[in-house]
Design a protein around this motif. Structure first.
Motif, PDB file in Angstrom:
ATOM      1  N   SER A 274       0.829  -1.213   0.000  1.00 16.16           N
ATOM      2  CA  SER A 274       0.000   0.000   0.000  1.00 16.16           C
ATOM      3  C   SER A 274       0.864   1.264   0.000  1.00 16.16           C
ATOM      4  N   TRP A 275       2.054   1.181   0.619  1.00 18.60           N
ATOM      5  CA  TRP A 275       2.955   2.337   0.641  1.00 18.60           C
ATOM      6  C   TRP A 275       3.923   2.340  -0.551  1.00 18.60           C
ATOM      7  N   LYS A 276       3.786   1.339  -1.429  1.00 21.50           N
ATOM      8  CA  LYS A 276       4.645   1.226  -2.623  1.00 21.50           C
ATOM      9  C   LYS A 276       6.135   1.230  -2.276  1.00 21.50           C
ATOM     10  N   VAL A 277       6.470   0.470  -1.241  1.00 22.75           N
ATOM     11  CA  VAL A 277       7.870   0.328  -0.850  1.00 22.75           C
ATOM     12  C   VAL A 277       8.458  -0.847  -1.625  1.00 22.75           C
ATOM     13  N   ARG A 278       9.563  -0.612  -2.333  1.00 19.97           N
ATOM     14  CA  ARG A 278      10.176  -1.675  -3.142  1.00 19.97           C
ATOM     15  C   ARG A 278      11.534  -2.106  -2.589  1.00 19.97           C
TER      16      ARG A 278
ATOM     17  N   TRP B  59      12.843  -9.288   1.423  1.00 19.62           N
ATOM     18  CA  TRP B  59      13.212  -7.879   1.547  1.00 19.62           C
ATOM     19  C   TRP B  59      14.713  -7.655   1.707  1.00 19.62           C
ATOM     20  N   ALA B  60      15.477  -8.752   1.862  1.00 16.34           N
ATOM     21  CA  ALA B  60      16.941  -8.607   1.874  1.00 16.34           C
ATOM     22  C   ALA B  60      17.504  -8.669   0.454  1.00 16.34           C
ATOM     23  N   GLN B  61      16.634  -9.003  -0.514  1.00 14.80           N
ATOM     24  CA  GLN B  61      17.089  -9.071  -1.914  1.00 14.80           C
ATOM     25  C   GLN B  61      17.165  -7.672  -2.527  1.00 14.80           C
ATOM     26  N   PHE B  62      18.043  -7.538  -3.506  1.00 17.81           N
ATOM     27  CA  PHE B  62      18.073  -6.296  -4.274  1.00 17.81           C
ATOM     28  C   PHE B  62      16.716  -6.165  -4.979  1.00 17.81           C
ATOM     29  N   PRO B  63      16.123  -4.963  -5.009  1.00 17.69           N
ATOM     30  CA  PRO B  63      14.753  -4.847  -5.535  1.00 17.69           C
ATOM     31  C   PRO B  63      14.608  -5.366  -6.978  1.00 17.69           C
ATOM     32  N   PRO B  64      13.576  -6.178  -7.231  1.00 18.86           N
ATOM     33  CA  PRO B  64      13.330  -6.639  -8.602  1.00 18.86           C
ATOM     34  C   PRO B  64      12.992  -5.483  -9.547  1.00 18.86           C
ATOM     35  N   GLU B  65      12.350  -4.455  -9.010  1.00 21.93           N
ATOM     36  CA  GLU B  65      12.003  -3.275  -9.829  1.00 21.93           C
ATOM     37  C   GLU B  65      12.059  -2.054  -8.917  1.00 21.93           C
ATOM     38  N   GLN B  66      12.571  -0.945  -9.441  1.00 23.32           N
ATOM     39  CA  GLN B  66      12.698   0.221  -8.576  1.00 23.32           C
ATOM     40  C   GLN B  66      12.877   1.480  -9.417  1.00 23.32           C
ATOM     41  N   GLU B  67      12.628   2.625  -8.793  1.00 21.49           N
ATOM     42  CA  GLU B  67      12.900   3.932  -9.411  1.00 21.49           C
ATOM     43  C   GLU B  67      13.724   4.750  -8.434  1.00 21.49           C
ATOM     44  N   TYR B  68      14.767   5.417  -8.941  1.00 18.11           N
ATOM     45  CA  TYR B  68      15.598   6.263  -8.087  1.00 18.11           C
ATOM     46  C   TYR B  68      15.646   7.680  -8.655  1.00 18.11           C
ATOM     47  N   GLU B  69      15.451   8.635  -7.761  1.00 21.35           N
ATOM     48  CA  GLU B  69      15.600  10.038  -8.145  1.00 21.35           C
ATOM     49  C   GLU B  69      17.082  10.423  -8.059  1.00 21.35           C
TER      50      GLU B  69
ATOM     51  N   GLY C 137      20.803  10.797  -4.932  1.00 20.01           N
ATOM     52  CA  GLY C 137      21.241   9.788  -3.988  1.00 20.01           C
ATOM     53  C   GLY C 137      20.248   8.713  -3.603  1.00 20.01           C
ATOM     54  N   ASP C 138      19.124   8.553  -4.302  1.00 20.00           N
ATOM     55  CA  ASP C 138      18.289   7.378  -4.042  1.00 20.00           C
ATOM     56  C   ASP C 138      19.101   6.135  -4.375  1.00 20.00           C
ATOM     57  N   TRP C 139      18.996   5.113  -3.548  1.00 20.56           N
ATOM     58  CA  TRP C 139      19.784   3.902  -3.768  1.00 20.56           C
ATOM     59  C   TRP C 139      19.230   2.754  -2.954  1.00 20.56           C
ATOM     60  N   ASN C 140      19.660   1.546  -3.314  1.00 19.53           N
ATOM     61  CA  ASN C 140      19.389   0.354  -2.500  1.00 19.53           C
ATOM     62  C   ASN C 140      20.630  -0.510  -2.459  1.00 19.53           C
ATOM     63  N   GLN C 141      20.677  -1.286  -1.417  1.00 20.76           N
ATOM     64  CA  GLN C 141      21.739  -2.282  -1.242  1.00 20.76           C
ATOM     65  C   GLN C 141      21.019  -3.580  -0.929  1.00 20.76           C
ATOM     66  N   GLY C 142      21.303  -4.639  -1.670  1.00 24.52           N
ATOM     67  CA  GLY C 142      20.607  -5.897  -1.386  1.00 24.52           C
ATOM     68  C   GLY C 142      21.329  -7.067  -2.008  1.00 24.52           C
ATOM     69  N   MET C 143      20.902  -8.270  -1.623  1.00 26.17           N
ATOM     70  CA  MET C 143      21.532  -9.475  -2.160  1.00 26.17           C
ATOM     71  C   MET C 143      20.990  -9.768  -3.554  1.00 26.17           C
ATOM     72  N   PHE C 144      21.866 -10.278  -4.408  1.00 31.56           N
ATOM     73  CA  PHE C 144      21.498 -10.540  -5.791  1.00 31.56           C
ATOM     74  C   PHE C 144      22.175 -11.836  -6.206  1.00 31.56           C
TER      75      PHE C 144
END
Lengths: 180, 188
Positions: A137-141, B134-144, B147-154
């Motif tokens: 619901s919060w669109k957290v990915r 949720w510990a995985q690197f996101p399957p799909e994402q958008e970054y502005e 400095g938007d970023w993610n760190q995850g297992m892949f």
């Protein structure tokens, strides 16, 4: 028996190594930008139990600026930003700002133990989403993700990934919302 | 003729050098983990080795048994970071569309949803699966930018010591961008 002990010891050592690996590797810097959310989107529902097993409902916080942070203790950038989130809270709590840290998938004991290691120790509200139902619901990915909600209940800023929440630029933006 | 030789020389020697120059490799002195990283069009992309034992330890601590998590822990897992420092807009990616090749042959990736299905049995705890997802690197994402970023297992889905090339792809308003890491090695 001895085999079990060896496996356990090896796992503990490996766990420490994971921790060393995560902490010692050249980690990306925590940034301090907040993205303006241009569409006027109302904050989705968020009604979960806190550490005292009491229900916290974001609807009851209308009239306040609310920082909603999705996190977990096993998420390295979440851990790194937690102290700065507390410093943001300390700097703004008397100015009508609340922080809600939404823990994903963990229990109270795990979170309580972790909070004891954070400096300064968090005084803000931690709420628990054991099945990660709020993520849709919060669109957290990805974790961490943070939203800042204005006093009308509208999402105004978003941050994906770790931040230094006590950075002057973020403090300035949060405090500006309290004056609107 | 001289011009042709000159062009060939530039093509075969300088261009590969330019491509490789964008990639840096370093070893963490404490853990021995090797990282490969590059910075392309304002976007940082890096892979850092995680030993199979380290992956096991992480997930056993989240409630998996060794047997349950073994297929994943032995699948060449990296700590992956993608960060939009100053790209010319919002970047969007689907990590399962990234391209992995071994000796020039395309290698298919196993998606996060497929891993979750593989790890779901009657005895798998729900909290373990939540942590896994949720510990995985996101399957799909958008970054502005900024400095938007993610760190995850892949997971790459290769055996230990395998070597591969990977191309991370993203788009900005439909325009495609990519960053390549070459000669990446799975941890032993």
């Amino acid at each position: 028996m001895r085999n079990n002990y060896n496996i356990q010891a090896s796992l503990i050592i490996s766990l420490l190594m994971v921790s060393i690996n995560i902490n010692a590797a050249d980690l990306p810097p925590l940034t301090h930008e907040l993205t303006s959310v241009n569409k006027r989107l109302a904050a989705p529902e968020l009604r979960l139990q806190n550490m005292d097993e009491e229900i916290v409902d974001i609807k009851d916080l209308k009239g306040k600026v609310v920082v909603v942070n999705f996190w977990a203790t096993w998420c390295p950038p979440c851990r790194r930003e937690m102290g700065s989130l507390e410093r943001l809270y300390q700097a703004t709590k008397d100015k009508n700002v609340e922080v809600l840290a939404v823990n994903i998938g963990e229990d109270i004991d795990t979170v309580f133990s972790f909070m004891g290691t954070v400096e300064p120790s968090p005084d803000f509200e931690v709420i628990f989403d054991p099945d990660a139902v709020s993520m849709d619901s919060w669109k957290v990915r990805g974790l961490p993700t943070t939203y800042i909600i204005n006093s009308e209940g509208i999402i105004v800023y978003r941050a994906i990934g770790g931040r230094e929440f006590d950075h002057p630029e973020i403090l300035k933006k949060v405090l500006a919302l309290t004056k609107q | 003729m001289r011009e042709i030789i000159k062009v060939c020389f530039i093509t075969f020697f300088y261009l590969p050098y330019i491509a490789i120059a964008q990639q840096s490799i370093h070893t963490d002195s404490a853990s021995g983990a090797i990282s490969w990283e590059t910075h392309v069009d304002g976007v940082h992309f890096s892979l850092t080795q995680i030993l199979p034992e380290q992956v096991q330890a992480f997930y056993v601590n989240r409630g998996f048994t060794l047997k349950q998590i073994e297929p994943y822990s032995s699948s060449c897992v990296y700590m992956t970071v993608l960060r939009n420092d100053n790209a010319p807009g919002t970047i969007h990616f689907i990590s399962n569309n990234w391209s992995v090749s071994v000796d020039g042959q395309s290698h298919p990736l196993v998606s996060v949803n497929e891993w979750v299905q593989l790890l779901t049995t009657n005895s798998t705890k729900k909290s373990s699966l939540v942590a896994f997802r949720w510990a995985q690197f996101p399957p799909e994402q958008e970054y502005e930018p900024g400095g938007d970023w993610n760190q995850g297992m892949f997971s790459i889905g290769l055996d230990e010591s395998a070597q591969f090339d990977i191309i991370a792809q993203w788009d900005i308003e439909g325009k495609k961008y990519e960053a390549k890491l070459q000669g990446v090695q799975c941890a032993k």
